[in-house]
Structures are given as structure tokens and as C-alpha cells.
Design an enzyme around this catalytic site. Structure first.
Site, PDB file in Angstrom:
ATOM      1  N   HIS A  62       0.805  -1.218   0.000  1.00  0.00           N
ATOM      2  CA  HIS A  62       0.000   0.000   0.000  1.00  0.00           C
ATOM      3  C   HIS A  62       0.838   1.267   0.000  1.00  0.00           C
ATOM      4  CE1 HIS A  62      -2.783  -2.746   2.521  1.00  0.00           C
ATOM      5  NE2 HIS A  62      -3.032  -2.920   1.234  1.00  0.00           N
ATOM      6  N   LYS A  72       5.379   6.136   7.215  1.00  0.00           N
ATOM      7  CA  LYS A  72       4.890   5.199   8.231  1.00  0.00           C
ATOM      8  C   LYS A  72       6.067   4.784   9.119  1.00  0.00           C
ATOM      9  CE  LYS A  72       1.318   3.063   5.362  1.00  0.00           C
ATOM     10  NZ  LYS A  72       0.906   1.805   4.711  1.00  0.00           N
ATOM     11  N   TYR A 132       1.328   1.396  13.878  1.00  0.00           N
ATOM     12  CA  TYR A 132       2.145   2.257  13.046  1.00  0.00           C
ATOM     13  C   TYR A 132       1.658   3.684  13.069  1.00  0.00           C
ATOM     14  CZ  TYR A 132      -0.964   0.024   9.534  1.00  0.00           C
ATOM     15  OH  TYR A 132      -2.021  -0.530   8.865  1.00  0.00           O
ATOM     16  N   ASP A 168      -5.866  -6.448  -2.384  1.00  0.00           N
ATOM     17  CA  ASP A 168      -4.416  -6.644  -2.352  1.00  0.00           C
ATOM     18  C   ASP A 168      -3.968  -7.721  -3.344  1.00  0.00           C
ATOM     19  OD1 ASP A 168      -4.186  -4.690  -0.456  1.00  0.00           O
ATOM     20  OD2 ASP A 168      -3.808  -6.053   1.210  1.00  0.00           O
TER      21      ASP A 168
END
Length: 187
Positions: A62, A72, A132, A168
Site C-alpha cells: 500500500h 509510516k 504504526y 491486495d
């Protein structure tokens, strides 16, 4: 914190420096001063928490296009995962290359994912949980993904996925018009 450069320019793994005694230890997962001193992002707008109940769950790859491109900072707090990043910044000397590291609750290793990188992971144990920090709000219109098994990237996953979302599983092969590489130049 120890900031350890990965082979991909601008990406790091971070080792927490534990201060301990017979009660246990204390360590910082994030420190604005230390991140700024290393030239890293210091503004985060979300802290995300994911739980994957089954070993072999693959999440990714992603990322978001500008103006919603995000940094991130990923840490596994239960179980273990293999965390992967891919440099998708046009013009970068490491464009199209990937890097992976095992993040576990025990090793407390952290992955710093710069803007312009795709990110994903596969769980190595049941009941794997990750936290995260994210520097930009989720923007559906800027969301993109790279397919986990795109031969142009060639990620070597340590195990085959057993669980994965349809989205995904079906991201397209790398394509400059869809993936927006030029938009991430210098991200």
C-alpha cells in the site's frame, strides 16, 4: 534510538535503546527530537493498529500519491511479521527495489517507511498485532497498491500467503500511469 540505514535511500530500521533494571525496561518508540536529528518526519496524524489472526496473512503493498503521500513508522507488538518496503520514487537510485525485515514483539525492531514507498507485510505467527504512526490522513482517491507478487519487483516472501484481501491480491502490475511514479519523484 539507533537509526540504521537500509539499502533503500531514505528508509531505516530503528532499534530501540532499552534502559532496564530488575523490573524490566523502558524504551522510546518515538522521540520528536531524535527523529528530527536524524532528518526524519516528526509530524504524525494517526496511530493505526492492525491485528491479523492467522499466520500467512498478507497486507499490502500500500501507498498514497501526493498530496496524501505518507510516512509510516511500523512496530510489531505481538507475534511476528516480515515487513517489506518498495521504492516507487521516479529518479531514485533505488527505484523499484525492495527491502524486508523481520519485526517481532521480541526484537522490537521498527521500520521507517518514507513517502513514495509501497509498504506491506506477511504475518509469521497467529495473532500478530502491529502499531504504526502515519503522517497523512487516509485519502481513498490517492490510494494505490503494488501487487505482492509482481515479477518486476520480485519480493522474496519467507512464506506463501494464506489470507489476503481481494484488493491486495489484484493490484495491477507496475504501470507508470496507474502507480504515479512521476508524482512521487522527490517525495
Amino acid at each position: 534510538m539507533k537509526f540504521i540505514p537500509t539499502p533503500l535511500i531514505g528508509a531505516y530500521t530503528i532499534e530501540l535503546e532499552k534502559r532496564g533494571d530488575d523490573r524490566g525496561f523502558f524504551a522510546r518508540f518515538f522521540c520528536e527530537q531524535e527523529f528530527a536529528g536524524a532528518g526524519l518526519e516528526t509530524r504524525f496524524v494517526q496511530i493505526n493498529n492492525s491485528l491479523s489472526s492467522k499466520k500467512g496473512t498478507l497486507r499490502g503493498m500500500h501507498y498514497q500519491l501526493p498530496p496524501a503521500a505518507e510516512v509510516k513508522v511500523v512496530r510489531c507488538v505481538r507475534g511476528g511479521l516480515f515487513d517489506v518496503i518498495v521504492d516507487l520514487r521516479a529518479g531514485s537510485p533505488t527505484f523499484g527495489r525492495w527491502f524486508g525485515a523481520e519485526l517481532t514483539a521480541e526484537n522490537r525492531t521498527v521500520m521507517y517507511v518514507p513517502r513514495g514507498f509501497a509498504h506491506g507485510f506477511i504475518t509469521l505467527t497467529d495473532d500478530t498485532e502491529a502499531f504504526y504512526l502515519v503522517s497523512a490522513f487516509y485519502s481513498p482517491e490517492n490510494e494505490r497498491g503494488a501487487r505482492w507478487n509482481d515479477p518486476a519487483i520480485g519480493i522474496q516472501w519467507p512464506i506463501d500467503p494464506t489470507e489476503q484481501s481481494d484488493k491486495d491480491r489484484t493490484w495491477p502490475d507496475l504501470d507508470p500511469s496507474f502507480h504515479g511514479f512521476e508524482l512521487m519523484r522527490g517525495a
